[in-house]
Design a protein around this motif. Structure first.
Motif, PDB file in Angstrom:
ATOM      1  N   ALA A   1      24.075  -7.441 -11.955  1.00  0.00           N
ATOM      2  CA  ALA A   1      24.221  -6.866 -13.291  1.00  0.00           C
ATOM      3  C   ALA A   1      22.893  -6.828 -14.047  1.00  0.00           C
ATOM      4  N   ASN A   2      22.589  -5.658 -14.631  1.00  0.00           N
ATOM      5  CA  ASN A   2      21.421  -5.438 -15.474  1.00  0.00           C
ATOM      6  C   ASN A   2      20.114  -5.778 -14.761  1.00  0.00           C
ATOM      7  N   THR A   3      20.055  -5.486 -13.487  1.00  0.00           N
ATOM      8  CA  THR A   3      18.818  -5.688 -12.731  1.00  0.00           C
ATOM      9  C   THR A   3      18.557  -4.485 -11.842  1.00  0.00           C
ATOM     10  N   THR A   4      17.309  -4.358 -11.428  1.00  0.00           N
ATOM     11  CA  THR A   4      16.963  -3.519 -10.302  1.00  0.00           C
ATOM     12  C   THR A   4      16.444  -4.448  -9.221  1.00  0.00           C
TER      13      THR A   4
ATOM     14  N   LEU B   1      18.848   1.517 -17.181  1.00  0.00           N
ATOM     15  CA  LEU B   1      19.002   1.582 -15.733  1.00  0.00           C
ATOM     16  C   LEU B   1      20.144   2.530 -15.389  1.00  0.00           C
ATOM     17  N   THR B   2      19.853   3.575 -14.633  1.00  0.00           N
ATOM     18  CA  THR B   2      20.901   4.513 -14.236  1.00  0.00           C
ATOM     19  C   THR B   2      21.603   3.998 -12.986  1.00  0.00           C
ATOM     20  N   SER B   3      22.796   4.500 -12.715  1.00  0.00           N
ATOM     21  CA  SER B   3      23.587   4.031 -11.567  1.00  0.00           C
ATOM     22  C   SER B   3      23.390   4.923 -10.347  1.00  0.00           C
ATOM     23  N   ASP B   4      22.276   5.651 -10.325  1.00  0.00           N
ATOM     24  CA  ASP B   4      22.022   6.550  -9.198  1.00  0.00           C
ATOM     25  C   ASP B   4      20.681   6.217  -8.543  1.00  0.00           C
ATOM     26  N   ILE B   5      20.358   6.949  -7.494  1.00  0.00           N
ATOM     27  CA  ILE B   5      19.061   6.816  -6.841  1.00  0.00           C
ATOM     28  C   ILE B   5      18.456   8.203  -6.660  1.00  0.00           C
ATOM     29  N   LEU B   6      17.144   8.257  -6.648  1.00  0.00           N
ATOM     30  CA  LEU B   6      16.460   9.506  -6.317  1.00  0.00           C
ATOM     31  C   LEU B   6      16.722   9.818  -4.853  1.00  0.00           C
ATOM     32  N   ASP B   7      17.088  11.067  -4.579  1.00  0.00           N
ATOM     33  CA  ASP B   7      17.487  11.454  -3.221  1.00  0.00           C
ATOM     34  C   ASP B   7      17.001  12.876  -2.979  1.00  0.00           C
TER      35      ASP B   7
ATOM     36  N   ALA C   1      14.083  -9.022  -3.596  1.00  0.00           N
ATOM     37  CA  ALA C   1      13.681  -9.513  -4.909  1.00  0.00           C
ATOM     38  C   ALA C   1      14.583  -8.898  -5.966  1.00  0.00           C
ATOM     39  N   VAL C   2      14.864  -9.661  -7.004  1.00  0.00           N
ATOM     40  CA  VAL C   2      15.704  -9.223  -8.120  1.00  0.00           C
ATOM     41  C   VAL C   2      14.846  -9.172  -9.378  1.00  0.00           C
ATOM     42  N   ILE C   3      14.901  -8.027 -10.100  1.00  0.00           N
ATOM     43  CA  ILE C   3      14.087  -7.818 -11.296  1.00  0.00           C
ATOM     44  C   ILE C   3      15.010  -7.540 -12.483  1.00  0.00           C
ATOM     45  N   PRO C   4      15.221  -8.507 -13.369  1.00  0.00           N
ATOM     46  CA  PRO C   4      16.006  -8.229 -14.574  1.00  0.00           C
ATOM     47  C   PRO C   4      15.346  -7.145 -15.411  1.00  0.00           C
ATOM     48  N   ALA C   5      16.144  -6.231 -15.936  1.00  0.00           N
ATOM     49  CA  ALA C   5      15.597  -5.105 -16.700  1.00  0.00           C
ATOM     50  C   ALA C   5      14.950  -5.583 -17.991  1.00  0.00           C
ATOM     51  N   ALA C   6      13.794  -5.011 -18.307  1.00  0.00           N
ATOM     52  CA  ALA C   6      13.133  -5.303 -19.574  1.00  0.00           C
ATOM     53  C   ALA C   6      14.016  -4.840 -20.729  1.00  0.00           C
ATOM     54  N   GLU C   7      13.829  -5.458 -21.871  1.00  0.00           N
ATOM     55  CA  GLU C   7      14.657  -5.131 -23.041  1.00  0.00           C
ATOM     56  C   GLU C   7      14.548  -3.641 -23.372  1.00  0.00           C
TER      57      GLU C   7
ATOM     58  N   PHE D   1      -0.639  -2.746  -6.570  1.00  0.00           N
ATOM     59  CA  PHE D   1       0.332  -2.664  -5.486  1.00  0.00           C
ATOM     60  C   PHE D   1       1.388  -1.634  -5.853  1.00  0.00           C
ATOM     61  N   ILE D   2       1.871  -0.922  -4.848  1.00  0.00           N
ATOM     62  CA  ILE D   2       2.903   0.095  -5.050  1.00  0.00           C
ATOM     63  C   ILE D   2       4.081  -0.192  -4.130  1.00  0.00           C
ATOM     64  N   CYS D   3       5.257  -0.282  -4.717  1.00  0.00           N
ATOM     65  CA  CYS D   3       6.509  -0.457  -3.988  1.00  0.00           C
ATOM     66  C   CYS D   3       7.536   0.518  -4.541  1.00  0.00           C
ATOM     67  N   THR D   4       8.766   0.355  -4.125  1.00  0.00           N
ATOM     68  CA  THR D   4       9.846   1.241  -4.556  1.00  0.00           C
ATOM     69  C   THR D   4      10.994   0.407  -5.113  1.00  0.00           C
ATOM     70  N   ALA D   5      11.589   0.880  -6.200  1.00  0.00           N
ATOM     71  CA  ALA D   5      12.748   0.194  -6.762  1.00  0.00           C
ATOM     72  C   ALA D   5      13.962   0.423  -5.878  1.00  0.00           C
ATOM     73  N   GLY D   6      14.771  -0.602  -5.715  1.00  0.00           N
ATOM     74  CA  GLY D   6      15.987  -0.497  -4.917  1.00  0.00           C
ATOM     75  C   GLY D   6      17.155   0.034  -5.738  1.00  0.00           C
ATOM     76  N   PHE D   7      18.263  -0.684  -5.711  1.00  0.00           N
ATOM     77  CA  PHE D   7      19.465  -0.251  -6.425  1.00  0.00           C
ATOM     78  C   PHE D   7      19.544  -0.905  -7.791  1.00  0.00           C
ATOM     79  N   ASN D   8      19.876  -0.106  -8.794  1.00  0.00           N
ATOM     80  CA  ASN D   8      20.170  -0.645 -10.118  1.00  0.00           C
ATOM     81  C   ASN D   8      21.612  -1.134 -10.140  1.00  0.00           C
ATOM     82  N   GLY D   9      21.810  -2.340 -10.644  1.00  0.00           N
ATOM     83  CA  GLY D   9      23.169  -2.827 -10.815  1.00  0.00           C
ATOM     84  C   GLY D   9      23.777  -3.526  -9.615  1.00  0.00           C
ATOM     85  N   TYR D  10      23.012  -3.717  -8.535  1.00  0.00           N
ATOM     86  CA  TYR D  10      23.559  -4.529  -7.441  1.00  0.00           C
ATOM     87  C   TYR D  10      23.868  -5.918  -7.979  1.00  0.00           C
TER      88      TYR D  10
END
Length: 310
Positions: free
Chosen positions: A163-166, A211-217, A201-207, A152-161
């Motif tokens: 804390a320490n998650t995408t 996670l950068t505070s920007d988005i691809l644009d 969905a909330v995905i805690p960052a792997a160890e 399956f292919i999806c897109t990551a949302g915002f990092n840090g919405y």
């Protein structure tokens, strides 16, 4: 001569819809619809009727009685309830649903669509991992559910919405719990999600994941400095793994979308286009994040968005 066969299950569903109709019908003393409101907006009593009708249609959808109706919302500009259904849909359940809308004292506009509204997850054979070293994980990056076979292919949302998650769309979490980037690096495993009902969905960052505070644009990145809710007439841009960056305008809020898996309430509609693989992508206005991509027709516009309210 073409013959239409009505099955026992279709009759049962239609009968159930009629029973619900009986409970939802407006009282005989209800006032008739008001005249068109002034340009400034809907009159309060009309808006109340429209909101009541929308909630009643939501109730039908939650009970599996919306049929081929695709989405509906209160159109505050036209002071009507807008309903979109599949072109030519005449099955008993859809007919009963539309009858509910027409029988209550509220102005309704029904449009027909040539294609159904679906979530925008993609499913494709896994590609060879990108061997380039990752310098940080950006919002708007492609997410893969695995490294071999069909993924399956999806897109990551915002990092840090949070804390320490995408994040990503809730229906992506329904398809797979664990997600990777294009290099095969583990991004994380879903901790919390909701779909249907909502779509996040909330995905805690792997160890060790940066996670950068920007988005691809497009060909660059945009730093996100805050979060807010999308508003009517907002000019927004969203990034999807398949479509890249597409922009549009929010033209409806508080939309109920009747996905095949079940209804999702509280979405907003944007005029931006998109396609499969864009699910979960970040949508922003300026440097403010406002929503995640949820779904739409298989190709093109509109696109339905999950507000950042979770």
């Amino acid at each position: 001569m073409k013959r239409t066969t009505v099955t026992r299950s279709m009759l049962s569903m239609a009968a159930a819809a009629v029973l619900v109709l009986a409970g939802l019908a407006a009282p005989a003393t209800a006032d008739p619809p008001t005249a068109d409101p002034p340009t400034g907006g809907c009159l309060a009593d009309r808006l109340t009727r429209l909101s009541t009708l929308r909630h009643r249609l939501d109730e039908l959808a939650l009970n599996g009685l919306a049929g081929n109706s695709q989405y509906w919302y209160v159109d505050h500009r036209r002071c009507t309830l807008a309903i979109a259904t599949l072109r030519g849909a005449a099955d008993p359940v859809t007919s009963a649903f539309l009858h509910t809308a027409r029988m209550l004292p509220a102005p309704v506009e029904i449009t027909e669509l040539g294609a159904p509204v679906t979530t925008r997850v993609a499913r494709r054979p896994a590609a060879s991992p990108d061997t380039r070293a990752a310098t940080g994980f950006h919002g708007g990056s492609t997410l893969y559910s695995g490294l071999t076979g069909t993924v399956f292919i999806c897109t990551a949302g915002f990092n840090g919405y949070r804390a320490n998650t995408t994040g990503t769309a809730g229906h992506c979490a329904r398809d797979a719990p664990t997600w990777y980037d294009g290099t095969g690096t583990l991004i994380g495993t879903v901790d919390e999600s909701r779909f249907p009902g909502a779509d996040w969905a909330v995905i805690p960052a792997a160890e060790g994941l940066d996670l950068t505070s920007d988005i691809l644009d497009g060909d660059s990145t945009t730093t996100i400095t805050g979060f807010a809710r999308p508003r009517l007439d907002d000019r927004v841009c969203g990034t999807g793994a398949t479509s890249g960056t597409r922009c549009g305008t929010i033209d409806a809020t508080d939309v109920t979308v009747n996905y095949p898996e079940g209804p999702v309430t509280g979405l907003v509609r944007s005029t931006q286009s998109g396609t499969a693989g864009d699910s979960g992508g970040p949508v922003h206005t300026g440097h403010t994040g406002v929503a995640l991509i949820s779904g739409g027709p298989p190709e093109g516009a509109p696109t339905f968005l999950q507000p950042l309210n979770f």
